[in-house]
Design a protein around this motif. Structure first.
Motif, PDB file in Angstrom:
ATOM      1  N   ILE A 121       0.808  -1.004   0.209  1.00 43.02           N
ATOM      2  CA  ILE A 121       0.121  -0.158  -0.040  1.00 43.02           C
ATOM      3  C   ILE A 121       0.939   1.443  -0.020  1.00 43.02           C
ATOM      4  N   GLU A 122       1.908   1.196   0.808  1.00 43.20           N
ATOM      5  CA  GLU A 122       2.424   2.673   1.301  1.00 43.20           C
ATOM      6  C   GLU A 122       3.335   3.341  -0.034  1.00 43.20           C
ATOM      7  N   PRO A 123       4.211   2.423  -0.318  1.00 43.52           N
ATOM      8  CA  PRO A 123       5.225   3.117  -1.407  1.00 43.52           C
ATOM      9  C   PRO A 123       4.551   3.631  -2.602  1.00 43.52           C
ATOM     10  N   PRO A 124       3.773   3.318  -3.266  1.00 40.84           N
ATOM     11  CA  PRO A 124       3.103   3.666  -4.246  1.00 40.84           C
ATOM     12  C   PRO A 124       2.314   4.898  -3.830  1.00 40.84           C
ATOM     13  N   LEU A 125       1.799   5.196  -2.815  1.00 39.96           N
ATOM     14  CA  LEU A 125       1.144   6.292  -2.184  1.00 39.96           C
ATOM     15  C   LEU A 125       2.179   7.499  -2.171  1.00 39.96           C
ATOM     16  N   ILE A 126       3.224   7.113  -1.503  1.00 36.37           N
ATOM     17  CA  ILE A 126       4.496   8.256  -1.357  1.00 36.37           C
ATOM     18  C   ILE A 126       4.866   8.653  -2.844  1.00 36.37           C
ATOM     19  N   ASN A 127       4.965   7.989  -4.012  1.00 39.80           N
ATOM     20  CA  ASN A 127       5.091   8.385  -4.927  1.00 39.80           C
ATOM     21  C   ASN A 127       3.976   9.336  -5.660  1.00 39.80           C
ATOM     22  N   LEU A 128       2.756   9.031  -5.112  1.00 39.53           N
ATOM     23  CA  LEU A 128       1.887   9.972  -5.761  1.00 39.53           C
ATOM     24  C   LEU A 128       1.804  11.058  -4.882  1.00 39.53           C
ATOM     25  N   LEU A 129       2.171  11.256  -3.493  1.00 42.13           N
ATOM     26  CA  LEU A 129       2.363  12.363  -2.532  1.00 42.13           C
ATOM     27  C   LEU A 129       3.347  13.491  -3.269  1.00 42.13           C
ATOM     28  N   ALA A 130       4.463  12.830  -3.802  1.00 42.16           N
ATOM     29  CA  ALA A 130       5.443  13.612  -4.345  1.00 42.16           C
ATOM     30  C   ALA A 130       4.891  14.653  -5.618  1.00 42.16           C
ATOM     31  N   SER A 131       3.856  14.161  -6.408  1.00 37.68           N
ATOM     32  CA  SER A 131       3.340  14.891  -7.340  1.00 37.68           C
ATOM     33  C   SER A 131       2.089  15.877  -6.905  1.00 37.68           C
ATOM     34  N   VAL A 132       1.550  15.690  -5.693  1.00 37.74           N
ATOM     35  CA  VAL A 132       0.412  16.416  -5.227  1.00 37.74           C
ATOM     36  C   VAL A 132       0.888  17.329  -4.024  1.00 37.74           C
ATOM     37  N   ARG A 133       1.972  17.195  -3.361  1.00 33.62           N
ATOM     38  CA  ARG A 133       2.341  17.719  -2.474  1.00 33.62           C
ATOM     39  C   ARG A 133       2.151  19.236  -2.343  1.00 33.62           C
ATOM     40  N   THR A 134       2.161  19.851  -1.245  1.00 36.76           N
ATOM     41  CA  THR A 134       1.826  21.369  -1.327  1.00 36.76           C
ATOM     42  C   THR A 134       2.797  21.800  -0.265  1.00 36.76           C
ATOM     43  N   GLU A 135       3.084  23.044  -0.240  1.00 37.06           N
ATOM     44  CA  GLU A 135       4.268  23.717   0.802  1.00 37.06           C
ATOM     45  C   GLU A 135       3.561  23.575   2.219  1.00 37.06           C
ATOM     46  N   GLU A 136       2.380  23.418   2.522  1.00 37.65           N
ATOM     47  CA  GLU A 136       1.882  23.324   3.766  1.00 37.65           C
ATOM     48  C   GLU A 136       2.227  22.041   4.162  1.00 37.65           C
ATOM     49  N   HIS A 137       1.945  20.899   3.218  1.00 44.79           N
ATOM     50  CA  HIS A 137       2.544  19.400   3.466  1.00 44.79           C
ATOM     51  C   HIS A 137       3.956  19.348   4.021  1.00 44.79           C
ATOM     52  N   LEU A 138       4.704  20.013   3.251  1.00 47.14           N
ATOM     53  CA  LEU A 138       6.309  20.042   3.602  1.00 47.14           C
ATOM     54  C   LEU A 138       6.484  20.554   4.930  1.00 47.14           C
ATOM     55  N   ALA A 139       5.798  21.504   5.272  1.00 43.68           N
ATOM     56  CA  ALA A 139       5.976  22.423   6.547  1.00 43.68           C
ATOM     57  C   ALA A 139       5.700  21.575   7.539  1.00 43.68           C
ATOM     58  N   GLU A 140       4.231  20.660   7.413  1.00 42.16           N
ATOM     59  CA  GLU A 140       3.710  19.839   8.462  1.00 42.16           C
ATOM     60  C   GLU A 140       4.939  18.613   8.724  1.00 42.16           C
ATOM     61  N   LEU A 141       5.485  18.398   7.576  1.00 37.68           N
ATOM     62  CA  LEU A 141       6.327  17.172   7.568  1.00 37.68           C
ATOM     63  C   LEU A 141       7.578  17.540   8.416  1.00 37.68           C
ATOM     64  N   ARG A 142       8.111  18.580   8.143  1.00 44.07           N
ATOM     65  CA  ARG A 142       9.400  18.952   8.618  1.00 44.07           C
ATOM     66  C   ARG A 142       9.194  19.493   9.924  1.00 44.07           C
ATOM     67  N   ALA A 143       8.147  20.034  10.273  1.00 36.75           N
ATOM     68  CA  ALA A 143       7.700  20.138  11.779  1.00 36.75           C
ATOM     69  C   ALA A 143       7.641  18.816  12.481  1.00 36.75           C
ATOM     70  N   HIS A 144       7.248  17.795  11.910  1.00 33.54           N
ATOM     71  CA  HIS A 144       7.113  16.591  12.750  1.00 33.54           C
ATOM     72  C   HIS A 144       8.390  15.920  12.767  1.00 33.54           C
ATOM     73  N   ILE A 145       9.294  16.233  11.828  1.00 38.61           N
ATOM     74  CA  ILE A 145      10.824  15.538  11.813  1.00 38.61           C
ATOM     75  C   ILE A 145      11.429  16.341  12.868  1.00 38.61           C
ATOM     76  N   ASP A 146      11.103  17.616  13.093  1.00 36.32           N
ATOM     77  CA  ASP A 146      11.902  18.083  14.362  1.00 36.32           C
ATOM     78  C   ASP A 146      11.308  17.672  15.499  1.00 36.32           C
ATOM     79  N   TYR A 147      10.209  17.475  15.762  1.00 33.93           N
ATOM     80  CA  TYR A 147       9.734  16.722  17.054  1.00 33.93           C
ATOM     81  C   TYR A 147      10.222  15.504  17.166  1.00 33.93           C
ATOM     82  N   GLU A 148      10.531  14.703  16.096  1.00 30.98           N
ATOM     83  CA  GLU A 148      11.338  13.136  16.167  1.00 30.98           C
ATOM     84  C   GLU A 148      12.688  13.543  16.570  1.00 30.98           C
ATOM     85  N   SER A 149      13.244  14.582  16.177  1.00 32.79           N
ATOM     86  CA  SER A 149      14.628  14.793  16.584  1.00 32.79           C
ATOM     87  C   SER A 149      14.989  15.329  17.979  1.00 32.79           C
ATOM     88  N   GLU A 150      13.999  15.965  18.576  1.00 38.24           N
ATOM     89  CA  GLU A 150      13.824  16.589  20.065  1.00 38.24           C
ATOM     90  C   GLU A 150      13.567  15.204  20.866  1.00 38.24           C
TER      91      GLU A 150
END
Length: 259
Positions: A121-150
């Motif tokens: 299920i997941e890998p093809p959806l990630i491929n799809l996300l790369a074509s439909v992603r928005t700047e808001e998506h990227l900001a949310e994902l990067r904020a989440h990664i910052d949380y993981e790092s902490e």
């Protein structure tokens, strides 16, 4: 004799085909439809029992049976007493995961099968996300990664955050059906991941957390670049490595655990 048996079977099929729903089932279906259509929202109070009995022309017993059906589906919450009544709720992913998990347990599903399903299920959806992603998506994902790092050194919190990352990227791809399936599977998976973490050596777990964090960063970079094939390859590799490590510790035949 054969004719009698065939007639009896036909009669049984006919009885099943013309079964009339009980009043409680019809009431529950009507309220359920109102929720789906948006006429009732989470938190809305249903009319009083007296009003509903008048509207549906039913007894209190039938109405309360309908309430029990809707409560079992987590579509309403009923409070007793002078200030009680029924209010609209919605089943969350955990509730759905428990129901699905019980069925999977009964049918003998294993942790390996869960990993296999997620890899489909997941890998093809990630491929799809790369074509439909928005700047808001990227900001949310990067904020989440910052949380993981902490929380790299907090094993339980990091495990929960890493699982949530899966749910985020899949939901952002825009396929509601598959996003719900992955969310339910991840709720079940987290129980096994927590068990794996509790058995792992601290130094080994820190290395795994660092590796996971690095992969998450790499994935977001490929999504930001709209490089769908690379994003899919990155995610498939990560999931395959996780599958190998966790199944190596817990065992491929580990039955899915709900509680």
């Amino acid at each position: 004799m054969r004719q009698h048996s065939q007639a009896a079977a036909a009669g049984a099929r006919s009885e099943r085909a013309i079964r009339v729903p009980k009043a409680a089932e019809l009431i529950a279906e009507t309220i359920r439809r109102r929720v789906v259509q948006g006429d009732l929202s989470v938190g809305d109070a249903l009319p009083s029992e007296a009003e509903l009995m008048t509207e549906f022309h039913v007894s209190r017993a039938s109405l309360r049976e309908a309430f029990r059906i809707l409560e079992a589906e987590s579509l309403i919450e009923v409070k007793r007493g002078a200030h009680g009544g029924a209010r609209i709720t919605l089943p969350d992913d955990l509730t759905a995961a428990r129901s699905v998990g019980v069925l999977l347990q009964i049918r003998g599903a294993t942790l390996k099968e869960m990993f296999d399903a997620r890899l489909i299920i997941e890998p093809p959806l990630i491929n799809l996300l790369a074509s439909v992603r928005t700047e808001e998506h990227l900001a949310e994902l990067r904020a989440h990664i910052d949380y993981e790092s902490e929380h790299l050194g907090d094993w339980t919190t990091f495990a929960e955050a890493a699982t949530r990352f899966h749910q985020l990227v899949v939901s952002m791809a825009g396929n509601t059906t598959l996003a719900l399936i992955v969310s339910m599977l991840d709720e079940l998976y987290l129980r096994h991941l927590t068990r794996f973490v509790s058995r792992n050596r601290p130094d080994h777990q820190m290395n795994l957390n660092l590796s996971t964090l690095g992969i998450h960063r790499q994935l977001v970079d490929t999504i930001a670049a709209r490089d769908g094939p690379s994003a899919e390859t990155t995610w498939r590799y990560h999931m395959q490595q996780s599958r190998m490590v966790i199944l190596g510790e817990l065992g491929e035949d580990t039955p899915l655990a709900v509680y």
